[in-house]
Design a protein around this motif. Structure first.
Motif, PDB file in Angstrom:
ATOM      1  N   LEU A  21     -19.279   7.928   7.937  1.00 38.46           N
ATOM      2  CA  LEU A  21     -18.821   7.095   9.046  1.00 38.46           C
ATOM      3  C   LEU A  21     -18.756   5.620   8.655  1.00 38.46           C
ATOM      4  CD1 LEU A  21     -20.707   8.701  12.096  1.00 38.46           C
ATOM      5  CD2 LEU A  21     -18.299   8.946  11.456  1.00 38.46           C
ATOM      6  N   ALA A  22     -19.756   5.155   7.928  1.00 40.86           N
ATOM      7  CA  ALA A  22     -19.760   3.757   7.509  1.00 40.86           C
ATOM      8  C   ALA A  22     -18.626   3.475   6.527  1.00 40.86           C
ATOM      9  CB  ALA A  22     -21.108   3.401   6.877  1.00 40.86           C
ATOM     10  N   PHE A  23     -18.408   4.406   5.599  1.00 37.86           N
ATOM     11  CA  PHE A  23     -17.329   4.214   4.624  1.00 37.86           C
ATOM     12  C   PHE A  23     -15.966   4.266   5.314  1.00 37.86           C
ATOM     13  CE2 PHE A  23     -14.573   5.626   1.050  1.00 37.86           C
ATOM     14  CZ  PHE A  23     -14.825   4.569   0.183  1.00 37.86           C
ATOM     15  N   GLY A  24     -15.811   5.185   6.252  1.00 41.70           N
ATOM     16  CA  GLY A  24     -14.555   5.250   7.007  1.00 41.70           C
ATOM     17  C   GLY A  24     -14.301   3.977   7.790  1.00 41.70           C
ATOM     18  N   MET A  25     -15.351   3.444   8.398  1.00 42.85           N
ATOM     19  CA  MET A  25     -15.228   2.177   9.121  1.00 42.85           C
ATOM     20  C   MET A  25     -14.845   1.053   8.165  1.00 42.85           C
ATOM     21  SD  MET A  25     -18.129   0.293  11.460  1.00 42.85           S
ATOM     22  CE  MET A  25     -17.892  -1.391  12.054  1.00 42.85           C
ATOM     23  N   GLY A  26     -15.430   1.081   6.964  1.00 46.54           N
ATOM     24  CA  GLY A  26     -15.121   0.063   5.975  1.00 46.54           C
ATOM     25  C   GLY A  26     -13.693   0.159   5.476  1.00 46.54           C
ATOM     26  N   LEU A  27     -13.199   1.390   5.281  1.00 47.22           N
ATOM     27  CA  LEU A  27     -11.827   1.575   4.823  1.00 47.22           C
ATOM     28  C   LEU A  27     -10.826   0.940   5.785  1.00 47.22           C
ATOM     29  CD1 LEU A  27     -11.876   5.301   3.611  1.00 47.22           C
ATOM     30  CD2 LEU A  27     -11.707   3.261   2.177  1.00 47.22           C
ATOM     31  N   ILE A  28     -11.097   1.093   7.074  1.00 48.49           N
ATOM     32  CA  ILE A  28     -10.191   0.537   8.092  1.00 48.49           C
ATOM     33  C   ILE A  28     -10.462  -0.946   8.320  1.00 48.49           C
ATOM     34  CG2 ILE A  28      -9.472   0.704  10.503  1.00 48.49           C
ATOM     35  CD1 ILE A  28     -10.215   3.691  10.365  1.00 48.49           C
ATOM     36  N   GLY A  29     -11.749  -1.293   8.496  1.00 45.99           N
ATOM     37  CA  GLY A  29     -12.099  -2.677   8.790  1.00 45.99           C
ATOM     38  C   GLY A  29     -11.817  -3.629   7.645  1.00 45.99           C
ATOM     39  N   GLY A  30     -11.783  -3.105   6.421  1.00 52.65           N
ATOM     40  CA  GLY A  30     -11.510  -3.974   5.280  1.00 52.65           C
ATOM     41  C   GLY A  30     -10.083  -4.475   5.233  1.00 52.65           C
ATOM     42  N   ILE A  31      -9.159  -3.761   5.897  1.00 51.72           N
ATOM     43  CA  ILE A  31      -7.737  -4.144   5.839  1.00 51.72           C
ATOM     44  C   ILE A  31      -7.474  -5.482   6.539  1.00 51.72           C
ATOM     45  CG2 ILE A  31      -5.400  -3.475   6.516  1.00 51.72           C
ATOM     46  CD1 ILE A  31      -6.255  -0.555   6.107  1.00 51.72           C
ATOM     47  N   PRO A  32      -7.865  -5.644   7.827  1.00 53.85           N
ATOM     48  CA  PRO A  32      -7.631  -6.963   8.450  1.00 53.85           C
ATOM     49  C   PRO A  32      -8.413  -8.083   7.778  1.00 53.85           C
ATOM     50  CG  PRO A  32      -8.966  -5.557   9.894  1.00 53.85           C
ATOM     51  CD  PRO A  32      -8.435  -4.688   8.801  1.00 53.85           C
ATOM     52  N   LEU A  33      -9.602  -7.778   7.266  1.00 55.23           N
ATOM     53  CA  LEU A  33     -10.362  -8.801   6.557  1.00 55.23           C
ATOM     54  C   LEU A  33      -9.637  -9.219   5.280  1.00 55.23           C
ATOM     55  CD1 LEU A  33     -14.056  -7.561   6.885  1.00 55.23           C
ATOM     56  CD2 LEU A  33     -12.915  -9.368   8.165  1.00 55.23           C
ATOM     57  N   MET A  34      -9.078  -8.251   4.576  1.00 56.23           N
ATOM     58  CA  MET A  34      -8.317  -8.561   3.363  1.00 56.23           C
ATOM     59  C   MET A  34      -7.091  -9.390   3.691  1.00 56.23           C
ATOM     60  SD  MET A  34      -5.305  -7.524   1.734  1.00 56.23           S
ATOM     61  CE  MET A  34      -4.978  -5.900   2.396  1.00 56.23           C
ATOM     62  N   LEU A  35      -6.407  -9.048   4.776  1.00 56.61           N
ATOM     63  CA  LEU A  35      -5.231  -9.823   5.179  1.00 56.61           C
ATOM     64  C   LEU A  35      -5.622 -11.249   5.515  1.00 56.61           C
ATOM     65  CD1 LEU A  35      -3.390  -7.179   7.402  1.00 56.61           C
ATOM     66  CD2 LEU A  35      -2.800  -7.897   5.078  1.00 56.61           C
ATOM     67  N   GLY A  36      -6.778 -11.409   6.153  1.00 58.80           N
ATOM     68  CA  GLY A  36      -7.251 -12.755   6.459  1.00 58.80           C
ATOM     69  C   GLY A  36      -7.587 -13.543   5.204  1.00 58.80           C
ATOM     70  N   LEU A  37      -8.172 -12.868   4.225  1.00 58.95           N
ATOM     71  CA  LEU A  37      -8.506 -13.535   2.960  1.00 58.95           C
ATOM     72  C   LEU A  37      -7.262 -13.947   2.193  1.00 58.95           C
ATOM     73  CD1 LEU A  37     -11.430 -11.247   1.727  1.00 58.95           C
ATOM     74  CD2 LEU A  37     -11.626 -13.577   2.612  1.00 58.95           C
ATOM     75  N   ARG A  38      -6.149 -13.256   2.438  1.00 55.58           N
ATOM     76  CA  ARG A  38      -4.899 -13.556   1.752  1.00 55.58           C
ATOM     77  C   ARG A  38      -3.955 -14.405   2.593  1.00 55.58           C
ATOM     78  NH1 ARG A  38      -2.796 -10.687  -2.318  1.00 55.58           N
ATOM     79  NH2 ARG A  38      -0.794 -10.473  -1.216  1.00 55.58           N
ATOM     80  N   SER A  39      -4.407 -14.841   3.761  1.00 51.64           N
ATOM     81  CA  SER A  39      -3.555 -15.617   4.651  1.00 51.64           C
ATOM     82  C   SER A  39      -3.101 -16.931   4.003  1.00 51.64           C
ATOM     83  CB  SER A  39      -4.305 -15.921   5.951  1.00 51.64           C
ATOM     84  OG  SER A  39      -3.539 -16.774   6.776  1.00 51.64           O
ATOM     85  N   ARG A  40      -1.860 -17.316   4.297  1.00 56.41           N
ATOM     86  CA  ARG A  40      -1.341 -18.578   3.784  1.00 56.41           C
ATOM     87  C   ARG A  40      -1.822 -19.767   4.612  1.00 56.41           C
ATOM     88  NH1 ARG A  40       5.011 -16.870   2.676  1.00 56.41           N
ATOM     89  NH2 ARG A  40       4.577 -15.191   1.151  1.00 56.41           N
ATOM     90  N   ILE A  41      -2.400 -19.472   5.765  1.00 54.23           N
ATOM     91  CA  ILE A  41      -2.922 -20.536   6.636  1.00 54.23           C
ATOM     92  C   ILE A  41      -4.354 -20.836   6.208  1.00 54.23           C
ATOM     93  CG2 ILE A  41      -3.386 -21.224   9.012  1.00 54.23           C
ATOM     94  CD1 ILE A  41      -1.343 -19.102   9.893  1.00 54.23           C
ATOM     95  N   VAL A  42      -4.579 -22.019   5.685  1.00 48.83           N
ATOM     96  CA  VAL A  42      -5.869 -22.357   5.083  1.00 48.83           C
ATOM     97  C   VAL A  42      -7.042 -22.184   6.041  1.00 48.83           C
ATOM     98  CG1 VAL A  42      -7.206 -24.181   3.971  1.00 48.83           C
ATOM     99  CG2 VAL A  42      -4.788 -23.890   3.407  1.00 48.83           C
ATOM    100  N   PRO A  43      -6.989 -22.705   7.283  1.00 54.08           N
ATOM    101  CA  PRO A  43      -8.142 -22.527   8.194  1.00 54.08           C
ATOM    102  C   PRO A  43      -8.471 -21.052   8.442  1.00 54.08           C
ATOM    103  CG  PRO A  43      -6.682 -24.220   9.040  1.00 54.08           C
ATOM    104  CD  PRO A  43      -5.963 -23.560   7.907  1.00 54.08           C
TER     105      PRO A  43
END
Length: 214
Positions: A21-43
C-alpha cells in the motif's frame, strides 16, 4: 521452533500489505511531486523542493509517531495501519519523485524537440514519448527503493501494526524464560527470504539497463 515460525508468519501478510500500500501510494504520489520539481516556475519548484527535502530529511519513525499520535479529525484518530501506510506512503512519494526526476533528467533534450516537430502536444509527448523511457531508466532504482521499504515497514510495529516484528516481540515477551528471543532471528530470516529475491532482481535489472545503454 515450529511454534515460533508460525507466530512470526502470522505477521507476514500485514508486512506485505503495509509495503504494497505504501509503495502504491508512492508510485502515484511521486508523479505530481516530480512534476513540481521539474516546473519551469521557480517559486513552485522551490516549494516542491522544500517539501521533498523535508519529507526525506525526517526519520520515518518520527513521521509514524507524528501521524499516529498527532493527527486527528475531531474525536477520530488514525488507526495504526492507516497511520503507517500514510507515513510510509508520503515518504515513498518523496523518494520516488526524486527517482522519477532522475529518470527524466537522463533523457536527451532533443526528444521533446523532435516530438514538437512532429506536432505532438505536451501531454502526448510526456505520456507516450518521455515517460516510458524515463520509467525504464528509473526501474532499477525503484526496485531498490522497494527493497528498502520492505525493511522500513518493520517500523510500523512501534505503533501497534501486527506485522512480523510485532508478532516476534509479542512472542518474546510471553516466552522470555524459554528463549523467546529466537523469534527475532526467525523474523530476520523471513525478511531475508522476502528481500533477497527483490535485491537480485534489482541488480539484474540494473545490469541489463547498463548493457542496453552501452
Amino acid at each position: 521452533m515450529p511454534e515460533v515460525i508460525s507466530v512470526v508468519l502470522l505477521g507476514l501478510p500485514m508486512t506485505l500489505l503495509v509495503t504494497a500500500l505504501a509503495f502504491g501510494m508512492g508510485l502515484i504520489g511521486g508523479i505530481p511531486l516530480m512534476l513540481g520539481l521539474r516546473s519551469r516556475i521557480v517559486p513552485v519548484r522551490l516549494v516542491f523542493r522544500v517539501f521533498v527535502d523535508l519529507v526525506r530529511g525526517v526519520p520515518p519513525l518520527v513521521w509514524l509517531f507524528l501521524l499516529y499520535f498527532g493527527v486527528s479529525f475531531g474525536a477520530v484518530r488514525l488507526d495504526s495501519l492507516s497511520a503507517a501506510v500514510l507515513a510510509l506512503g508520503i515518504i515513498a512519494s518523496a523518494y520516488l519523485a526524486e527517482i522519477y526526476r532522475g529518470g527524466f533528467a537522463t533523457l536527451p533534450v532533443g526528444q521533446s524537440e523532435a516530438a514538437a516537430a512532429l506536432g505532438l502536444g505536451r501531454a502526448t509527448t510526456f505520456g507516450r514519448v518521455l515517460a516510458p523511457q524515463a520509467l525504464r531508466t528509473a526501474l532499477p532504482s525503484m526496485t531498490a527503493f522497494l527493497l528498502s521499504l520492505v525493511k522500513d515497514s518493520s517500523l510500523a510495529s512501534t505503533i501497534g501494526v501486527a506485522d512480523m516484528v510485532f508478532q516476534a516481540n509479542l512472542f518474546t515477551r510471553q516466552h522470555t524464560a524459554e528463549g523467546g528471543f529466537t523469534a527475532f532471528f526467525v523474523a530476520a530470516g523471513v525478511y531475508l527470504l522476502v528481500s533477497v529475491p527483490v535485491a537480485i532482481f534489482a541488480r539484474r535489472l540494473d545490469t541489463r539497463m547498463q548493457r542496453s545503454r552501452a
